[in-house]
Design a protein around this motif. Structure first.
Motif, short mmCIF file in Angstrom:
data_model
loop_
_atom_site.label_atom_id
_atom_site.label_comp_id
_atom_site.label_asym_id
_atom_site.label_seq_id
_atom_site.Cartn_x
_atom_site.Cartn_y
_atom_site.Cartn_z
N ASP A 50 5.58 5.84 3.07
CA ASP A 50 5.60 4.72 2.13
C ASP A 50 6.37 3.58 2.79
OD1 ASP A 50 6.22 2.88 0.12
OD2 ASP A 50 6.47 4.41 -1.41
N GLU A 71 0.82 -1.20 0.00
CA GLU A 71 0.00 0.00 0.00
C GLU A 71 0.86 1.27 0.00
OE1 GLU A 71 -2.96 0.73 -0.44
OE2 GLU A 71 -4.24 -0.99 0.03
N LYS A 72 0.20 2.43 -0.14
CA LYS A 72 0.92 3.70 -0.26
C LYS A 72 1.48 4.19 1.06
CE LYS A 72 -1.71 5.31 -4.28
NZ LYS A 72 -2.62 6.36 -4.81
#
Length: 221
Positions: free
Chosen positions: A138, A96-97
């Motif tokens: 991140d 995921e981000k």
């Protein structure tokens, strides 16, 4: 004696165009730690995937509370999330981000609302001692030890009864390793979770092997 949560019976797994692995029967009891060891390439990670339901055995049974998890779709659905696997390489579980979104993925996939998933994810991140300043980052920008803690939080967020950790202390700095071992002790003693450790680390085996036992896998694959 504590209840058997997960067990195997006459388990075999065949790779395409390759030999078949034969696994000894094992039992994982509530609140125990089972160490799985053996030579490199002997099928330990394959066994972990089978135990967590990520791979289907070619023959034999995976029994969760005495019932074969491959018996029916309804049994499979009931088994979902009961056993969680933390891969050896953290990057395999991060996508995921942000760190928070990554840890929320499992709970969301299990049907929790966004608000509920975030609450569970925050609890897991705190439990894994992931600093709050990292939650918006991140995950691929983190250090190796930080990635390991985040991926561990992601596994804890689905609240499994059995936690399978593949070489969880491999290539970690001493501080991160200490955090993980303290967390494992807490999960086992306070929350009565069962832990399976796939490891070559003799110190880990000596520390936990007298609890749930040592399973040595000798398959040459």
């Amino acid at each position: 004696m504590s209840e058997v949560l997960l067990a195997t019976k006459d388990l075999c797994f065949s790779y395409p165009d390759s030999e078949t692995l034969h696994f000894k029967d094992l039992e994982i009891r509530e609140g125990s730690v089972l160490c799985i060891t053996g030579p490199m390439g002997s099928g330990k990670t394959t066994l972990a995937k089978i135990l967590s339901g990520l791979e289907k055995p070619s023959s034999g049974q995976i029994l969760y509370r005495g019932e074969d998890i491959w018996k029916s779709r309804s049994v499979r659905r009931a088994f979902a999330g009961k056993v969680a696997l933390l891969f050896q390489f953290s990057a395999d579980q991060l996508f995921e981000k942000t760190v928070l979104l990554d840890v929320m993925f499992g709970p969301l996939n299990m049907g929790l609302s966004k608000e509920e998933a975030e609450k569970v994810a925050v609890e897991a991140l705190k439990s894994a001692q992931v600093e709050e300043k990292l939650w918006s980052m991140d995950p691929f920008m983190l250090s190796g030890g930080q990635k390991k803690l985040v991926s561990l939080a992601g596994v804890l967020a689905i609240k499994p009864e059995v936690l399978i950790l593949d070489e969880v202390t491999s290539a970690l700095d001493p501080e991160t390793e200490k955090k993980i071992l303290i967390l494992l002790d807490s999960l086992r003693e306070s929350e009565k979770k069962s832990v399976v450790l796939i490891t070559h680390d003799r110190a880990i085996i000596n520390r936990y092997g007298s609890d749930g036992g040592i399973y040595e896998n000798g398959n040459d694959k």
